[in-house]
Design a protein around this motif. Sequence first.
Motif, PDB file in Angstrom:
ATOM      1  N   ALA A 221      49.722 -38.992 -57.928  1.00 50.50           N
ATOM      2  CA  ALA A 221      49.322 -40.359 -58.271  1.00 50.50           C
ATOM      3  C   ALA A 221      49.072 -40.470 -59.770  1.00 50.50           C
ATOM      4  N   ARG A 222      48.509 -39.415 -60.337  1.00 46.76           N
ATOM      5  CA  ARG A 222      48.256 -39.407 -61.773  1.00 46.76           C
ATOM      6  C   ARG A 222      49.566 -39.531 -62.542  1.00 46.76           C
TER       7      ARG A 222
ATOM      8  N   LEU B 256      52.053 -41.121 -61.666  1.00 44.32           N
ATOM      9  CA  LEU B 256      52.578 -42.486 -61.563  1.00 44.32           C
ATOM     10  C   LEU B 256      51.855 -43.463 -62.488  1.00 44.32           C
ATOM     11  N   VAL B 257      50.559 -43.231 -62.742  1.00 41.56           N
ATOM     12  CA  VAL B 257      49.825 -44.208 -63.556  1.00 41.56           C
ATOM     13  C   VAL B 257      49.830 -43.838 -65.042  1.00 41.56           C
ATOM     14  N   GLU B 258      50.268 -42.631 -65.367  1.00 42.09           N
ATOM     15  CA  GLU B 258      50.124 -42.172 -66.742  1.00 42.09           C
ATOM     16  C   GLU B 258      51.312 -42.588 -67.601  1.00 42.09           C
ATOM     17  N   GLN B 259      51.000 -42.785 -68.886  1.00 34.90           N
ATOM     18  CA  GLN B 259      52.024 -43.128 -69.857  1.00 34.90           C
ATOM     19  C   GLN B 259      52.958 -41.932 -70.064  1.00 34.90           C
TER      20      GLN B 259
END
Lengths: 313, 364
Positions: free
Chosen positions: A54-55, A57-60
């Motif tokens: 999930a990280r 997916l949300v990270e730049q």
Amino acid sequence: MPDETLVDVWGLAPAVLVIMVGGLALGLVVAAVDRAVVSGEAGRAVVEPLLAGARGLVEQRRTTLAPDRLLWRIGCAAVPTLALLSLAVVPVGGRTLWSTSADLVWFNAMEALLWAAVWLVGWGPNAVHALTGGYRFLAQGLAYELPLMFALITAGLAAGSLRTTDVVAAQEGLWFVVTMPVAFVVFVAGAAAFAFWGPFAAPAAADIAGGVTSELSGVDRLLVDLGRAVFLGAAAAMAVALFLGGDAGPWLPGPLWFLLKTLAVVTALVWAGRRVPVLRPDRTVEVGWMVLVPLTLLQALAVAVLVLNGFYA
Amino acid sequence: MDLSARLRGWALARPRVLLVDTPGATPFRWAVEADLDRRGWSHARSPADTDLLVVLGPPGPGLAAAVEVLWSQVPEPRHRVDLRRPDDIGAALDEGGAALIRPAGSGPGADDRPSPAELLGTDGDAGHEGMDHGGGHEGMDHGGGHEGMDHGGEVAGLPMAMTGPDRDGLELDVLTVVLGPVLPGWPTGLVLRAELQGDVLTSAELCWLDAASLPAAELDLDPQQAALDRLVRFLVVAGWPTAARDARRARDGFSAGDPDRRVAAQRRAAAVARRVRRSRALAWTAGGIGCTAPESGLGGDTLDRVRRWCEIAVGQPVAELAGPSLDEVAALVQGAELGSARLIVAGFDLQPVTVVPPSESAHA
């Protein structure tokens, strides 16, 4: 008389989907077992890899100065793709996703293409630690590739076929691990090496700030880490098919046996692999050539003599 | 929208932390690391891997500039925590974790970070080396070879790498790199300037950032804990996470007031020391590097020094060795491959402040 493949039985889309989901689940299992061993707490081990995903997916996504962006992205995407493709020839329930009549070569080819993929991941960001990681992977590749190929071909030699379903069928009387223990151990160690995991994690080690993964963030890191876990899982499944009788076993249904054996191989591999520090590639390459190449050749020779005597017939 | 906020909260529930400790903040760092262990937050290996940047104590000007560069390389979502005093670690980390999950602040649009080229343009002394940009200098060296003889020219405003004779008598690209001041398992503030051919260091120079303004003396540390801390660093560099974890837990256990925990820490220290001392794999992979002459009093090779720490870690009365000068270490890493160089540096107790060793026995 080629057997029916999963594609023949279920149709293309469902069969591919099942293998993909199965591959991802396998990767999750590998990551969870690894996590449990490294952190020493089993409780959250299954959740942790999901959180890491999930990280991603949300990270730049990270950029660097003058990266070779195209090749970098290709490398990152290739790692999980090759891992899933290598699963296509692993037989579960007596069937593979597709059959090439040279399944062992297919498996080996996916792993050989990984050389290019990991090198590109190291090359792409134009950064010294990533590039060093790339160098290390290639050096390590020189160490493990030949013994790994000899180990694979030994199983094919005994079965008289490069088709994995035939190799499984040939173990009806006796699992290959009994007559080729060296090939089995070398194959499993080689799997850890091409997934650059555990004692063979030098290309992504902490001393070079994560090496090939040092400049990865967001979805790129997710892809590479996922690919490594799936590769390790796929190799464990392949080891079961080639040396541990595939889905043979009493009382339980075949696929369940296959799953249990794969889990056992993964657990044993992670448990053993995390007991030692990272081995430096410049030292493993010496062992690879001076010890493992002759040993695997002797193993192949012994199996060849057994084949000539009709032992496996 | 609610979904993405939840995904964010879920994904960052256990952030990865990049810890920057200022010189002299050693017990402070131990306290923070113990807190991170309790939370199950892991250590980041590079800025790209980081969610939470935690700076302990006030950094000097050089380190502060380096931290700014590191911060500019951390991908969103990110948060920075500056811890000044050891008394409110838990609350500050709680707050940091919560701020990370909050979707407010600068989105990708409001990104005010400098471009990499800008950072390189201001190439001064200290600042700019995080873990990453050593690489920024590297230029596209290999590509250059295909264009014929011409090795000059620029890529993205950087000069191409030039070639030089290597140890095997070949002409290889020479890359000028800066390692440190912040790296996993690396003494914070130490900077290694080196020339790299492939992954071999052909020249090396070591210095401390802010050398002029360093604190006069380190606090008096418990020798067992200090030895375990050095072991942690070495094991991180050696790529042995399970042993590093055990050594860290043993170290932190010694800080506890509860006698039961101290007994457990002693047991754990003994176990990890035994494991490290007896490991054949470690002896094989880390042996034979960093060899020093017996008369130098630096304790043989890297493995000997690490085994000595193991003895101190279990409480045996072993005299500490004198710390080497940075020039001595630089001479040792010269000609070593990058991985060996990291192990050699991790095998010394390098501190920015000069610690006077307690009465030194002569024999190594």
